[in-house]
Design a protein around this motif. Sequence first.
Motif, short mmCIF file in Angstrom:
data_model
loop_
_atom_site.label_atom_id
_atom_site.label_comp_id
_atom_site.label_asym_id
_atom_site.label_seq_id
_atom_site.Cartn_x
_atom_site.Cartn_y
_atom_site.Cartn_z
N LEU A 18 40.33 -15.79 -11.84
CA LEU A 18 39.25 -15.83 -11.23
C LEU A 18 38.37 -14.51 -12.10
N LEU A 19 39.17 -13.14 -11.95
CA LEU A 19 38.53 -12.28 -12.82
C LEU A 19 38.30 -12.54 -14.36
N MET A 20 39.18 -13.22 -14.99
CA MET A 20 39.08 -13.67 -16.30
C MET A 20 37.84 -14.68 -16.64
N VAL A 21 37.65 -15.43 -15.55
CA VAL A 21 36.82 -16.58 -15.81
C VAL A 21 35.13 -15.59 -15.43
N ALA A 22 35.17 -14.76 -14.62
CA ALA A 22 34.01 -14.16 -14.31
C ALA A 22 33.62 -13.23 -15.46
N ALA A 23 34.50 -12.65 -16.08
CA ALA A 23 34.15 -11.82 -17.51
C ALA A 23 33.77 -12.75 -18.63
N TRP A 24 34.46 -13.82 -18.62
CA TRP A 24 34.08 -14.94 -19.66
C TRP A 24 32.56 -15.32 -19.52
N ARG A 25 32.37 -15.62 -18.26
CA ARG A 25 30.90 -16.06 -18.02
C ARG A 25 29.92 -15.11 -18.37
N ARG A 26 30.06 -13.93 -18.37
CA ARG A 26 29.59 -12.68 -18.31
C ARG A 26 28.99 -12.62 -19.96
N LEU A 27 30.26 -12.75 -20.63
CA LEU A 27 30.19 -12.74 -22.16
C LEU A 27 29.41 -13.79 -22.71
N ARG A 28 29.61 -14.96 -22.19
CA ARG A 28 28.51 -16.21 -22.44
C ARG A 28 27.30 -15.96 -22.38
N SER A 29 26.81 -15.13 -21.14
CA SER A 29 25.50 -14.80 -20.88
C SER A 29 24.68 -14.03 -21.70
N GLY A 30 25.48 -13.25 -22.82
CA GLY A 30 24.94 -12.37 -23.74
C GLY A 30 24.25 -11.23 -23.21
N GLU A 31 24.64 -10.98 -22.02
CA GLU A 31 24.00 -9.55 -21.31
C GLU A 31 25.43 -9.01 -20.88
N ALA A 32 25.21 -7.52 -20.99
CA ALA A 32 26.31 -6.62 -20.88
C ALA A 32 27.76 -6.91 -21.41
N LYS A 33 27.61 -7.11 -22.45
CA LYS A 33 29.09 -7.37 -23.24
C LYS A 33 30.21 -6.57 -23.15
N ALA A 34 29.62 -5.27 -22.99
CA ALA A 34 30.64 -4.22 -22.87
C ALA A 34 31.55 -4.39 -21.47
N ALA A 35 30.89 -4.64 -20.51
CA ALA A 35 31.63 -4.63 -19.13
C ALA A 35 32.54 -6.16 -19.16
N GLY A 36 31.54 -7.01 -19.88
CA GLY A 36 32.56 -8.38 -19.96
C GLY A 36 33.74 -8.25 -20.56
N LEU A 79 31.45 -6.14 -9.77
CA LEU A 79 30.53 -5.67 -10.90
C LEU A 79 30.14 -6.50 -11.50
N LEU A 80 31.07 -7.64 -12.04
CA LEU A 80 30.60 -8.88 -12.91
C LEU A 80 29.50 -9.65 -12.18
N ALA A 81 29.73 -9.78 -10.84
CA ALA A 81 29.06 -11.02 -10.10
C ALA A 81 27.68 -10.29 -9.73
N HIS A 82 27.66 -9.02 -9.34
CA HIS A 82 26.47 -8.42 -8.85
C HIS A 82 26.03 -7.43 -9.66
N GLY A 83 26.40 -7.04 -10.97
CA GLY A 83 25.86 -6.36 -11.77
C GLY A 83 24.36 -6.75 -12.14
N SER A 84 23.90 -5.41 -12.61
CA SER A 84 22.40 -5.71 -12.77
C SER A 84 22.11 -5.26 -14.42
N PRO A 85 22.23 -6.46 -14.96
CA PRO A 85 21.81 -6.39 -16.29
C PRO A 85 20.35 -6.03 -16.84
N ASN A 86 20.11 -5.85 -18.11
CA ASN A 86 18.78 -5.20 -18.36
C ASN A 86 17.93 -6.26 -18.16
N PRO A 87 17.06 -6.32 -16.94
CA PRO A 87 16.07 -7.21 -16.70
C PRO A 87 14.80 -7.35 -17.49
N ASP A 88 14.21 -8.51 -17.87
CA ASP A 88 13.25 -8.68 -18.62
C ASP A 88 12.04 -7.85 -18.03
#
Length: 218
Positions: A49-67, A115-124
């Motif tokens: 589950l942690l690997m899937v959550a990190a991969w989704r964060r990478l696919r979203s294009g936001e906060a790639k360092a944390a992903g 952190l991956l699920a409830h992190g706050s990426p840079n909002p528009d």
Amino acid sequence: MRALPVRVDAVLVQALIAAALSFAHLHDLASAAGQHGWKAWAYPVSVDLLMVAAWRRLRSGEAKAAGWCWFLVALTASLGANVATAGLLDLDAVPAWLRILVAGWPAVAFLGGTLLAHGSPNPDQAPGPMPEPSSTAAVPEPIAPEVEPPSTAAELFANETESAPSSPSPVPPALAALARKVADEHRARTGTPIDTSTLRARLGIPMPLAESIAAQLT
């Protein structure tokens, strides 16, 4: 009703086999480290589950360092379990440092997932508030069309006769005023009253009309 043909995706089958093997290796390592029963089965679930959550964060294009950080953590845990259960580690005598890592993994997985699920990426940037409409709309004032005055006395005479053909006066008032202005300028320049011929030439009117105007000016 005809049955729909079933297509077997080789890539999906390969992914399921790899996931099952990795799942089993994580379970065996957790069990050997002292985590028995349902706890041993929960370890591979938390890693995947942690690997899937990190991969989704990478696919979203936001906060790639944390992903990337948490993806590498989960990948290291999965690869470590696969290598450790390949015969390089005696599962009957697991070292203390490995027991510590296995026991501390739930806290690490919980932190990373939160952190991956409830992190706050840079909002528009939200658009600014719309300006309130004015209570009274400005109404543009109508622009009156510009009317050019007639350039010659003949045009003045024609306009006057068209607007008032039944006027009893033989000389239109506008033409009489223009003639008086011309006569005054002539007197100021020469010191003598203007004669009929000069008045007719200056105004560009017929001689009978010039004589009528000259009679009014005297």
